[in-house]
Motif scaffolding. Structure first.
Motif, PDB file in Angstrom:
ATOM      1  N   ILE A 195       0.839  -1.200   0.000  1.00  0.00           N
ATOM      2  CA  ILE A 195       0.000   0.000   0.000  1.00  0.00           C
ATOM      3  C   ILE A 195       0.873   1.249   0.000  1.00  0.00           C
ATOM      4  O   ILE A 195       0.612   2.210  -0.710  1.00  0.00           O
ATOM      5  N   ARG A 196       1.930   1.228   0.835  1.00  0.00           N
ATOM      6  CA  ARG A 196       2.832   2.364   0.887  1.00  0.00           C
ATOM      7  C   ARG A 196       4.250   1.866   0.960  1.00  0.00           C
ATOM      8  O   ARG A 196       4.598   1.206   1.940  1.00  0.00           O
ATOM      9  N   PRO A 197       5.058   2.100  -0.044  1.00  0.00           N
ATOM     10  CA  PRO A 197       4.726   2.762  -1.301  1.00  0.00           C
ATOM     11  C   PRO A 197       3.852   1.865  -2.178  1.00  0.00           C
ATOM     12  O   PRO A 197       3.917   0.645  -2.051  1.00  0.00           O
ATOM     13  N   PRO A 198       3.012   2.469  -3.039  1.00  0.00           N
ATOM     14  CA  PRO A 198       2.151   1.668  -3.913  1.00  0.00           C
ATOM     15  C   PRO A 198       2.976   0.972  -4.989  1.00  0.00           C
ATOM     16  O   PRO A 198       3.362   1.571  -5.990  1.00  0.00           O
ATOM     17  N   LEU A 199       3.261  -0.296  -4.767  1.00  0.00           N
ATOM     18  CA  LEU A 199       4.202  -1.031  -5.612  1.00  0.00           C
ATOM     19  C   LEU A 199       3.822  -2.503  -5.602  1.00  0.00           C
ATOM     20  O   LEU A 199       3.429  -3.039  -4.560  1.00  0.00           O
ATOM     21  N   SER A 200       3.929  -3.150  -6.744  1.00  0.00           N
ATOM     22  CA  SER A 200       3.589  -4.577  -6.817  1.00  0.00           C
ATOM     23  C   SER A 200       4.766  -5.381  -7.364  1.00  0.00           C
ATOM     24  O   SER A 200       5.693  -4.847  -7.967  1.00  0.00           O
ATOM     25  N   ASN A 201       4.680  -6.689  -7.115  1.00  0.00           N
ATOM     26  CA  ASN A 201       5.624  -7.654  -7.682  1.00  0.00           C
ATOM     27  C   ASN A 201       7.077  -7.410  -7.271  1.00  0.00           C
ATOM     28  O   ASN A 201       8.000  -7.647  -8.044  1.00  0.00           O
ATOM     29  N   LEU A 202       7.251  -6.936  -6.028  1.00  0.00           N
ATOM     30  CA  LEU A 202       8.598  -6.723  -5.514  1.00  0.00           C
ATOM     31  C   LEU A 202       9.226  -8.073  -5.190  1.00  0.00           C
ATOM     32  O   LEU A 202       8.594  -8.937  -4.586  1.00  0.00           O
ATOM     33  N   ASP A 203      10.494  -8.260  -5.592  1.00  0.00           N
ATOM     34  CA  ASP A 203      11.194  -9.528  -5.367  1.00  0.00           C
ATOM     35  C   ASP A 203      12.189  -9.454  -4.219  1.00  0.00           C
ATOM     36  O   ASP A 203      12.274 -10.366  -3.406  1.00  0.00           O
ATOM     37  N   TYR A 204      12.975  -8.371  -4.167  1.00  0.00           N
ATOM     38  CA  TYR A 204      14.024  -8.224  -3.149  1.00  0.00           C
ATOM     39  C   TYR A 204      13.883  -6.883  -2.440  1.00  0.00           C
ATOM     40  O   TYR A 204      13.611  -5.871  -3.080  1.00  0.00           O
TER      41      TYR A 204
ATOM     42  N   ASP B  81      13.375  -6.131  12.518  1.00  0.00           N
ATOM     43  CA  ASP B  81      12.762  -7.463  12.479  1.00  0.00           C
ATOM     44  C   ASP B  81      11.299  -7.400  12.047  1.00  0.00           C
ATOM     45  O   ASP B  81      10.793  -8.297  11.375  1.00  0.00           O
ATOM     46  N   LYS B  82      10.620  -6.329  12.440  1.00  0.00           N
ATOM     47  CA  LYS B  82       9.230  -6.140  12.020  1.00  0.00           C
ATOM     48  C   LYS B  82       9.151  -6.010  10.501  1.00  0.00           C
ATOM     49  O   LYS B  82       8.306  -6.635   9.843  1.00  0.00           O
ATOM     50  N   LEU B  83      10.042  -5.200   9.938  1.00  0.00           N
ATOM     51  CA  LEU B  83      10.075  -5.048   8.484  1.00  0.00           C
ATOM     52  C   LEU B  83      10.358  -6.382   7.809  1.00  0.00           C
ATOM     53  O   LEU B  83       9.700  -6.753   6.831  1.00  0.00           O
TER      54      LEU B  83
ATOM     55  N   LEU C  23       8.024  -8.423   5.051  1.00  0.00           N
ATOM     56  CA  LEU C  23       8.546  -8.848   3.749  1.00  0.00           C
ATOM     57  C   LEU C  23       8.362 -10.352   3.562  1.00  0.00           C
ATOM     58  O   LEU C  23       7.930 -10.803   2.489  1.00  0.00           O
ATOM     59  N   GLU C  24       8.677 -11.122   4.587  1.00  0.00           N
ATOM     60  CA  GLU C  24       8.525 -12.568   4.488  1.00  0.00           C
ATOM     61  C   GLU C  24       7.061 -12.939   4.242  1.00  0.00           C
ATOM     62  O   GLU C  24       6.757 -13.836   3.455  1.00  0.00           O
TER      63      GLU C  24
ATOM     64  N   ILE D  73       8.596 -11.490  -0.192  1.00  0.00           N
ATOM     65  CA  ILE D  73       9.642 -10.609  -0.707  1.00  0.00           C
ATOM     66  C   ILE D  73      10.928 -10.990   0.025  1.00  0.00           C
ATOM     67  O   ILE D  73      10.939 -11.075   1.258  1.00  0.00           O
ATOM     68  N   THR D  74      11.995 -11.239  -0.701  1.00  0.00           N
ATOM     69  CA  THR D  74      13.234 -11.714  -0.094  1.00  0.00           C
ATOM     70  C   THR D  74      13.979 -10.572   0.582  1.00  0.00           C
ATOM     71  O   THR D  74      14.408  -9.627  -0.087  1.00  0.00           O
ATOM     72  N   PRO D  75      14.163 -10.633   1.923  1.00  0.00           N
ATOM     73  CA  PRO D  75      14.951  -9.602   2.596  1.00  0.00           C
ATOM     74  C   PRO D  75      16.450  -9.893   2.443  1.00  0.00           C
ATOM     75  O   PRO D  75      16.888 -11.039   2.588  1.00  0.00           O
ATOM     76  N   VAL D  76      17.212  -8.861   2.148  1.00  0.00           N
ATOM     77  CA  VAL D  76      18.674  -8.939   2.149  1.00  0.00           C
ATOM     78  C   VAL D  76      19.154  -7.882   3.130  1.00  0.00           C
ATOM     79  O   VAL D  76      18.749  -6.721   3.038  1.00  0.00           O
ATOM     80  N   ILE D  77      19.975  -8.262   4.091  1.00  0.00           N
ATOM     81  CA  ILE D  77      20.382  -7.359   5.165  1.00  0.00           C
ATOM     82  C   ILE D  77      21.696  -6.671   4.786  1.00  0.00           C
ATOM     83  O   ILE D  77      22.677  -7.345   4.445  1.00  0.00           O
ATOM     84  N   VAL D  78      21.699  -5.344   4.863  1.00  0.00           N
ATOM     85  CA  VAL D  78      22.899  -4.561   4.536  1.00  0.00           C
ATOM     86  C   VAL D  78      23.241  -3.676   5.735  1.00  0.00           C
ATOM     87  O   VAL D  78      22.466  -2.786   6.095  1.00  0.00           O
TER      88      VAL D  78
END
Length: 300
Positions: A72-81, A99-101, A105-106, A110-115
């Motif tokens: 919903i925010r941001p309005p975006l679809s089909n996010l992979d990473y 961890d909430k984020l 994502l999970e 949507i695959t989380p990558v930690i930086v």
């Protein structure tokens, strides 16, 4: 005779969309058919859509393919990473928020990558954060934009893993997300900072979402550089307490192994998850984040 083609929405402002077709570089400007409003459906950036062209060459979005996910925010679809960006120091990360984020994502597949950024500010804690999330099963990186530490490794990951995908960076204010993106993709950052200034002009402007071609990939996209903040994902009452354990990646091998079928993994005797927390195989801090999130969901 009308013709149709399939493409991806890369930008949308005020009901006018830009759709990238596979066989041409310049996106097609178009609107969506009025029937979408009656179906309570709004095309989103990231959607794969069908364009119908009339005899004059004008295009209209006539259909939207099924989405893998939609935010919903941001309005975006089909996010992979999603590259979840946190600093080793200045500011000190709030791991419960991180961890909430990750859980959100999970839940959306949507695959989380930690930086971890600002490695130079506190190398020991940066390594500790890296070990925490790598130990939980996530791809994780330590970086320092000042001296380039870890930047090449992250860029190589993006180039190999994000081909044909939609990716985005998220992080709290001050973590050095924009600086990192400048280091990773200099040409993209120059392009998007100019666009961001235009978008943010005016007190009440609505920020748009746009996909940019990910440098180093043939068909990868990065969403709305320089990204959006953790705060956009603060609310997560759209999934249940039963779903929450399924968003904790390191719990997965032990779900169903507890003594009680409806184990909450908080204090029950014979809980397989708690046994792994006690033995150190599941990080105590991650489990504490889980308990805090569970309490928040129970309040809603």
């Amino acid at each position: 005779m009308e013709q149709s083609q399939s493409g991806r929405i890369v930008k949308g402002v005020g009901g006018l969309y830009q759709v990238k077709l596979p066989d041409q570089e310049t996106p097609v400007a178009c609107r969506a058919k009025g029937a979408f409003r009656h179906e309570n459906l709004t095309p989103l950036v990231g959607d794969v859509v069908c364009l119908e062209f009339d005899p004059t060459g004008d295009a209209m979005i006539s259909d939207i393919e099924e989405r893998k996910n939609a935010l919903i925010r941001p309005p975006l679809s089909n996010l992979d990473y999603m590259f979840v960006t946190l600093a080793a120091a200045k500011p000190q990360p709030v791991l419960e928020t991180v961890d909430k984020l990750i859980c959100i994502l999970e839940h959306h597949h949507i695959t989380p990558v930690i930086v971890v950024t600002k490695y130079d500010a506190d190398p020991d804690y940066a390594e500790e954060l890296h070990a925490l999330y790598a130990g939980a099963g996530f791809d994780a990186f330590c970086t320092c934009s000042k001296d380039g530490y870890g930047v090449d490794a992250l860029r190589a990951y993006v180039k190999t893993r994000c081909e044909g995908s939609i990716s985005a960076f998220a992080g709290a204010s001050g973590v050095g997300k924009s600086t990192l993106l400048n280091a990773l993709f200099p040409s993209l950052a120059l392009q998007t900072s100019e666009i961001s200034r235009k978008i943010e002009r005016g007190k009440h402007t609505t920020r748009t979402v746009e996909l940019f071609r990910m440098p180093g990939t043939e068909s990868g996209y990065i969403a709305d550089t320089p990204g959006f903040s953790m705060l956009d994902f603060a609310r997560f009452n759209f999934f249940s307490k039963e779903d929450l354990p399924l968003t904790m990646r390191e719990f997965d091998p032990y779900i169903g192994e507890c003594r009680y079928t409806k184990c909450s993994h908080t204090k029950e005797e014979g809980c397989a998850v708690l046994e792994k927390v006690k033995s150190g195989e599941i990080a105590k801090g991650r489990h504490e984040s889980y308990i805090a999130m569970l309490e928040e969901i129970n309040k809603n």
